[in-house]
Scaffold this active site. Structure first.
Site, mmCIF file in Angstrom:
data_model
loop_
_atom_site.group_PDB
_atom_site.id
_atom_site.type_symbol
_atom_site.label_atom_id
_atom_site.label_comp_id
_atom_site.label_asym_id
_atom_site.label_seq_id
_atom_site.Cartn_x
_atom_site.Cartn_y
_atom_site.Cartn_z
ATOM 1 N N CYS A 1 4.784 14.708 -10.809
ATOM 2 C CA CYS A 1 4.549 15.300 -9.483
ATOM 3 C C CYS A 1 5.532 16.446 -9.214
ATOM 4 O O CYS A 1 6.717 16.328 -9.484
ATOM 5 C CB CYS A 1 4.679 14.221 -8.401
ATOM 6 S SG CYS A 1 4.320 14.847 -6.748
ATOM 7 N N CYS B 1 10.745 14.323 -3.681
ATOM 8 C CA CYS B 1 11.067 13.145 -2.878
ATOM 9 C C CYS B 1 12.161 12.329 -3.595
ATOM 10 O O CYS B 1 11.935 11.852 -4.717
ATOM 11 C CB CYS B 1 9.822 12.283 -2.664
ATOM 12 S SG CYS B 1 8.384 13.260 -2.165
ATOM 13 N N CYS C 1 11.554 8.936 -5.365
ATOM 14 C CA CYS C 1 10.333 8.694 -6.141
ATOM 15 C C CYS C 1 10.476 8.859 -7.654
ATOM 16 O O CYS C 1 10.834 9.932 -8.141
ATOM 17 C CB CYS C 1 9.212 9.591 -5.622
ATOM 18 S SG CYS C 1 7.639 9.173 -6.415
ATOM 19 N N CYS D 1 -5.993 0.038 -2.900
ATOM 20 C CA CYS D 1 -5.411 1.330 -2.527
ATOM 21 C C CYS D 1 -5.155 2.161 -3.780
ATOM 22 O O CYS D 1 -4.466 1.720 -4.698
ATOM 23 C CB CYS D 1 -4.118 1.092 -1.753
ATOM 24 S SG CYS D 1 -3.301 2.625 -1.269
ATOM 25 N N CYS E 1 -8.628 2.257 0.120
ATOM 26 C CA CYS E 1 -7.685 3.186 0.730
ATOM 27 C C CYS E 1 -7.248 4.159 -0.342
ATOM 28 O O CYS E 1 -7.393 3.880 -1.528
ATOM 29 C CB CYS E 1 -6.424 2.484 1.208
ATOM 30 S SG CYS E 1 -6.746 1.122 2.261
ATOM 31 N N CYS F 1 -2.883 4.946 7.817
ATOM 32 C CA CYS F 1 -1.815 4.052 7.366
ATOM 33 C C CYS F 1 -0.592 4.934 7.161
ATOM 34 O O CYS F 1 -0.606 5.827 6.313
ATOM 35 C CB CYS F 1 -2.256 3.392 6.056
ATOM 36 S SG CYS F 1 -0.948 2.500 5.198
ATOM 37 N N ARG G 1 2.843 -3.743 7.362
ATOM 38 C CA ARG G 1 2.786 -4.127 5.950
ATOM 39 C C ARG G 1 4.177 -4.277 5.344
ATOM 40 O O ARG G 1 4.964 -3.325 5.329
ATOM 41 C CB ARG G 1 2.003 -3.074 5.161
ATOM 42 C CG ARG G 1 1.699 -3.479 3.732
ATOM 43 C CD ARG G 1 0.899 -2.412 3.022
ATOM 44 N NE ARG G 1 -0.374 -2.143 3.656
ATOM 45 C CZ ARG G 1 -1.499 -2.808 3.390
ATOM 46 N NH1 ARG G 1 -1.506 -3.769 2.519
ATOM 47 N NH2 ARG G 1 -2.615 -2.505 4.028
HETATM 48 N N1 SAM Z 1 1.992 11.479 -3.616
HETATM 49 C C1 SAM Z 1 1.487 10.945 -2.438
HETATM 50 C C2 SAM Z 1 2.423 11.065 -1.255
HETATM 51 O O1 SAM Z 1 3.613 11.266 -1.446
HETATM 52 O O2 SAM Z 1 1.938 10.956 -0.133
HETATM 53 C C3 SAM Z 1 1.057 9.483 -2.548
HETATM 54 C C4 SAM Z 1 1.866 8.521 -3.371
HETATM 55 S S1 SAM Z 1 3.544 8.214 -2.852
HETATM 56 C C5 SAM Z 1 4.181 7.339 -4.203
HETATM 57 C C6 SAM Z 1 3.332 7.025 -1.526
HETATM 58 C C7 SAM Z 1 4.545 6.462 -0.860
HETATM 59 O O3 SAM Z 1 5.204 5.536 -1.720
HETATM 60 C C8 SAM Z 1 5.658 7.402 -0.446
HETATM 61 O O4 SAM Z 1 5.375 8.079 0.729
HETATM 62 C C9 SAM Z 1 6.825 6.434 -0.255
HETATM 63 O O5 SAM Z 1 6.868 5.972 1.080
HETATM 64 C C10 SAM Z 1 6.481 5.276 -1.190
HETATM 65 N N2 SAM Z 1 7.467 5.180 -2.291
HETATM 66 C C11 SAM Z 1 7.537 5.961 -3.388
HETATM 67 N N3 SAM Z 1 8.570 5.612 -4.169
HETATM 68 C C12 SAM Z 1 9.177 4.569 -3.565
HETATM 69 C C13 SAM Z 1 10.321 3.770 -3.892
HETATM 70 N N4 SAM Z 1 11.046 4.012 -4.968
HETATM 71 N N5 SAM Z 1 10.662 2.774 -3.055
HETATM 72 C C14 SAM Z 1 9.926 2.537 -1.928
HETATM 73 N N6 SAM Z 1 8.849 3.267 -1.574
HETATM 74 C C15 SAM Z 1 8.475 4.274 -2.371
HETATM 75 C C1 DTB Z 2 3.413 2.559 0.656
HETATM 76 O O1 DTB Z 2 3.903 2.730 1.779
HETATM 77 N N1 DTB Z 2 3.993 1.896 -0.332
HETATM 78 C C2 DTB Z 2 3.188 1.917 -1.525
HETATM 79 C C3 DTB Z 2 1.901 2.612 -1.023
HETATM 80 N N2 DTB Z 2 2.244 3.029 0.291
HETATM 81 C C4 DTB Z 2 1.266 3.651 -1.803
HETATM 82 C C5 DTB Z 2 3.884 2.570 -2.676
HETATM 83 C C6 DTB Z 2 5.179 1.922 -3.037
HETATM 84 C C7 DTB Z 2 5.682 2.565 -4.276
HETATM 85 C C8 DTB Z 2 6.945 1.937 -4.795
HETATM 86 C C9 DTB Z 2 7.461 2.626 -5.989
HETATM 87 C C10 DTB Z 2 6.546 2.572 -7.171
HETATM 88 O O2 DTB Z 2 6.031 1.510 -7.539
HETATM 89 O O3 DTB Z 2 6.395 3.634 -7.836
HETATM 90 FE FE1 SF4 Z 3 5.061 13.095 -5.526
HETATM 91 FE FE2 SF4 Z 3 6.327 10.774 -5.380
HETATM 92 FE FE3 SF4 Z 3 6.702 12.580 -3.476
HETATM 93 FE FE4 SF4 Z 3 4.305 11.331 -3.664
HETATM 94 S S1 SF4 Z 3 6.271 10.385 -3.150
HETATM 95 S S2 SF4 Z 3 4.665 13.520 -3.345
HETATM 96 S S3 SF4 Z 3 4.204 11.064 -5.886
HETATM 97 S S4 SF4 Z 3 7.270 12.796 -5.644
#
Ligand code: SAM
Ligand code: DTB
Ligand code: SF4
Length: 324
Positions: free
Chosen positions: A51, A55, A58, A95, A127, A187, A259
């Site tokens: 990506c 973030c 992430c 989802c 979702c 959500c 959630r």
């Molecule tokens: N890329 C899209 C976005 O950012 O909206 C969708 C996928 S992104 C992984 C969805 C959500 O996962 C993020 O907004 C964040 O709240 C959650 N998330 C990602 N990495 C995480 C982590 N290491 N621990 C907890 N939540 C995480």
């Molecule tokens: C949300 O709030 N939590 C989920 C879902 N929406 C998409 C994602 C959590 C991701 C946790 C880190 C991972 O497994 O990569």
């Molecule tokens: Fe990309 Fe992860 Fe940020 Fe979603 S949360 S926009 S997957 S870097």
């Protein structure tokens, strides 16, 4: 009428002595929801890693060196098989997550629309969380049968730039607006344990509480600190912070599904029980979230049995029952 909370009032709720806070949240929960019913969603990463966003939490951001393997968009057949397994495991909703900054109008999007149609036809609610969307794209998702769109605010407006620099809070709010205009349910929630202050947690809840209508679902994630990300050394979130955050969310967003999201893998069953008591009524189930581990279906069903919880049925199944 929906109450307009001030930041000060929300902070006061958050800082209520813990037992009193749980008690209040449980009361609100009982007034607005069926006690013991938990909505279970299965998560599937349909496009993983690589990506362009930054973030800080992430593991899927291309610029961080994590162990996540990049995977192009999955095929519709693979996703269909995963949906069958999720349904057999007791999930009422699936989802689909993609490591995209935004949706583009290309063949990949058409494939996602196909996935939504196929899963929906199996009686599962679908979702998606695909990054930013325009109103037109959100409408296409709605037409394909999407039930909800996940797009998290993640933290307060003030703290946002410390966590993400490749987009801003207004971009997030704008996508949420587009999703609403398309008639989808929203959500949106966030993450705790990223080094944010209590005021940041409250600030995020404040913004969510101002949305009209309020989001139907608010995920509260505990940071899963992944090696290679800038937040890799963050200490685990104390369970008491999670309980406080959930209870506060329940009180200020009484009708919303709260959630208990990422971070359950490190939590005891007792800790999770307190979260359910404090108003959590939905979880992600299945041994993987998007890229990190999560308790498997059997473990969760065992927990449900002990705590007297039952998985909420999908709307399609309820309709079927009503016809019998
Ligand atoms: N890329 C899209 C976005 O950012 O909206 C969708 C996928 S992104 C992984 C969805 C959500 O996962 C993020 O907004 C964040 O709240 C959650 N998330 C990602 N990495 C995480 C982590 N290491 N621990 C907890 N939540 C995480
Ligand atoms: C949300 O709030 N939590 C989920 C879902 N929406 C998409 C994602 C959590 C991701 C946790 C880190 C991972 O497994 O990569
Ligand atoms: Fe990309 Fe992860 Fe940020 Fe979603 S949360 S926009 S997957 S870097």
């Amino acid at each position: 009428m929906t109450k307009n909370w001030t930041k000060e009032e929300i902070l006061e709720v958050y800082n209520t002595p813990l037992m009193e806070l749980i008690y209040k949240a449980a009361e609100v929960h009982k007034q607005h929801h069926k006690v013991g019913e938990v909505q279970v969603s299965s998560l599937l990463s349909i496009k993983t890693g690589g990506c362009p966003e930054d973030c800080a939490y992430c593991p899927q951001a291309a610029r961080y060196h994590t162990e996540v393997k990049v995977h192009k968009l999955m095929d519709v057949a693979e996703v269909t098989e995963a949906a069958d397994n999720a349904k057999a495991g007791g999930a009422s909703r699936m989802c689909l997550g993609a490591a995209w900054r935004e949706v583009r109008d290309n063949r990949d999007f058409d494939k996602v629309l196909d996935m939504v149609k196929t899963i929906n036809s199996k009686g599962l609610e679908v979702c998606a969380t695909l990054g930013m969307v325009t109103e037109d794209q959100a409408k296409k998702l709605a037409d394909a049968g999407l039930y909800a769109y996940n797009h998290n605010l993640d933290t307060s407006e003030e703290n946002y730039n410390n966590i993400i620099s490749t987009r801003n809070y207004d971009d997030r709010l704008n996508t949420i607006k587009n999703v609403r205009k398309a008639g989808l349910t929203v959500c949106s929630g966030g993450i705790i344990g990223m080094g944010e202050s209590i005021e940041d947690r409250v600030g995020m809840l404040y913004t969510l509480s101002l949305l009209r209508p309020q989001p139907e679902s608010v995920p509260i994630n505990a940071l899963v600190a992944v090696e290679g990300t800038p937040l890799e050394d963050q200490p685990p979130v104390p369970i008491w912070d999670m309980v406080r955050m959930i209870a506060t969310t329940r009180i200020i967003l009484p009708n919303t599904a709260v959630r208990l999201s990422a971070g359950r893998q490190g939590m005891s069953m007792e800790g999770q029980a307190l979260c359910f008591l404090a108003g959590a009524n939905s979880i992600f189930a299945g041994e993987k979230l998007l890229t990190t581990p999560n308790p498997d279906y059997n473990q969760d069903m065992e927990m449900f049995k002990i705590l007297g919880l039952s998985p909420k049925k999908a709307f399609a199944d309820k309709e079927k029952e009503a016809l019998v």
